[in-house]
Design a protein around this motif. Structure first.
Motif, mmCIF file in Angstrom:
data_model
loop_
_atom_site.group_PDB
_atom_site.id
_atom_site.type_symbol
_atom_site.label_atom_id
_atom_site.label_comp_id
_atom_site.label_asym_id
_atom_site.label_seq_id
_atom_site.Cartn_x
_atom_site.Cartn_y
_atom_site.Cartn_z
ATOM 1 N N LYS A 113 0.724 -1.161 0.300
ATOM 2 C CA LYS A 113 0.226 0.011 0.247
ATOM 3 C C LYS A 113 1.171 1.275 -0.116
ATOM 4 N N LYS A 114 2.279 1.397 0.963
ATOM 5 C CA LYS A 114 2.878 2.918 0.617
ATOM 6 C C LYS A 114 3.802 2.679 -0.884
ATOM 7 N N ILE A 115 2.717 2.801 -1.582
ATOM 8 C CA ILE A 115 3.903 3.133 -2.952
ATOM 9 C C ILE A 115 3.158 4.548 -3.363
ATOM 10 N N PRO A 116 4.020 5.369 -4.281
ATOM 11 C CA PRO A 116 3.667 6.110 -4.411
ATOM 12 C C PRO A 116 1.959 5.842 -6.046
ATOM 13 N N SER A 117 1.118 6.983 -6.113
ATOM 14 C CA SER A 117 0.490 6.367 -6.416
ATOM 15 C C SER A 117 0.592 6.925 -8.270
ATOM 16 N N GLN A 118 1.276 7.985 -8.577
ATOM 17 C CA GLN A 118 1.954 8.242 -9.081
ATOM 18 C C GLN A 118 3.321 8.428 -9.419
ATOM 19 N N LEU A 119 3.691 7.468 -10.449
ATOM 20 C CA LEU A 119 5.474 7.372 -10.488
ATOM 21 C C LEU A 119 6.038 8.831 -12.132
ATOM 22 N N LEU A 120 6.533 9.047 -11.836
ATOM 23 C CA LEU A 120 7.218 10.301 -12.481
ATOM 24 C C LEU A 120 7.961 9.825 -13.537
ATOM 25 N N PRO A 121 8.238 9.529 -14.855
ATOM 26 C CA PRO A 121 8.991 9.803 -15.817
ATOM 27 C C PRO A 121 10.269 9.971 -15.002
#
Length: 334
Positions: free
Chosen positions: A234-242
């Motif tokens: 669950k503790k992951i970013p909802s968006q990972l940018l390029p």
């Protein structure tokens, strides 16, 4: 004696964090795109080809009763290394995307109390711009420094920004990597006299050119392929940018206390999937040390005992049987 002040300008823009779509707002002022005739826009969603110029307008709203003056600037976005939150660069940092391509007609704007100001801006995409996503924000920064109390006061500048999701036309490559997987295992010295935990640390890396919404699954297996744990993290970013890396950890309570354990992390996103593994041996080292010491002492005593035996004491020799000598007769005719 003057107090030393430390200026904090993290520009994490908590209201830029991955929350339900809404205008960026900190309670004193907000920043958002100018609403269209159809509906309000929480963020700027812009698509442009290399060499194209896009025009739009940003609204800065003052929610206090006093005039507020802000520094307006465009900034590139990134993921924070700690938790992957959406953050933007400060004015003095080098910009490569939206922060370099967006142009505002004025650097500062004063907004009367309980009023709004609409500011037009343009985004000029260079002809050589790389295709894919270039996230950023239009930021309203209050340059006043709030000083705290204490021997070391903290000077804080607050900022609010509206996200800009800019996509440059061309080939897209969604790609995700799981790197640097490491397991730290902690268990009681004596099995059963305490809890055993494992901390899995890893790096999630967007190696492509589009923004990803990753999901990570943790699987742990013991000897003979036994499944010990299956968990969606669950503790992951909802968006990972390029191009961004995020260092994350996951705690496993109730990890095995006597087993050979393989840990596998599988990250998935749109059209991409990647896995990485790490292993650890769970052994009650105190018990193992006592057993090893006992075996070593027993072996040493056995060797010492054998070395102390006399050479002739290795076994009892049987006396050879004795036979009477035959009588020798006198030769005949003597």
């Amino acid at each position: 004696m003057r107090k030393p002040y430390v200026l904090l300008l993290p520009l994490l823009l908590g209201l830029l964090s991955a929350a339900p779509a809404r205008a960026a707002d900190n309670g004193s002022w907000s920043v958002h795109p100018l609403s269209s005739a159809v509906a309000a826009r929480p963020y700027f969603y812009v698509s442009a080809d290399p060499g194209q110029t896009v025009e739009d307008k940003v609204v800065v709203a003052n929610k206090t009763g006093k005039p507020l003056t802000f520094r307006l600037y465009a900034a590139d976005a990134y993921n924070t290394a700690r938790d992957g939150g959406f953050a933007v660069k400060s004015p003095g940092e080098r910009m490569r995307g939206v922060g370099a391509w967006a142009e505002l007609p004025k650097e500062r704007v004063t907004v009367p109390g309980h009023r709004t100001v609409t500011v037009p801006f343009t985004i000029k995409v260079p002809r050589g711009a790389e295709p894919g996503d270039h996230p950023g924000a239009i930021v309203a920064l209050d340059e006043r420094i709030d000083r705290g109390d204490g021997s070391v006061a903290l000077g804080v500048q607050r900022a609010v920004g509206a996200r800009v999701y800019l996509t440059v036309g061309g080939p897209t490559l969604p790609a995700l990597a799981v790197e640097n997987v490491h397991v730290s295992h902690h268990q009681p010295l004596v099995p059963g006299l305490g809890a055993s935990t494992a901390t899995i640390s890893y790096t999630l890396h967007n190696t492509g050119n589009v923004t990803l919404e990753p999901k990570v699954e943790l699987r742990a297996s013991g000897l003979f392929g036994r499944t010990l744990l299956t968990r969606d993290l669950k503790k992951i970013p909802s968006q990972l940018l390029p191009g961004q890396r995020v260092h994350l950890t996951e705690r496993w309570k109730g990890a095995p206390q006597l087993d050979w354990t393989d840990v596998e992390l599988t990250a998935t996103a749109r059209n991409t999937k990647e896995s990485a593994t790490a292993s650890f041996v769970a052994v009650p080292w105190l018990v193992a040390g006592v057993l090893a010491s006992g075996i070593a002492i027993a072996g040493w005593l056995l060797i010492r005992r054998r070395r102390r035996r006399p050479k002739g004491a290795r076994g009892t020799a049987r006396p050879a049987p004795t036979h009477p000598h035959p009588k020798v007769g006198r030769p005949a005719g003597g």
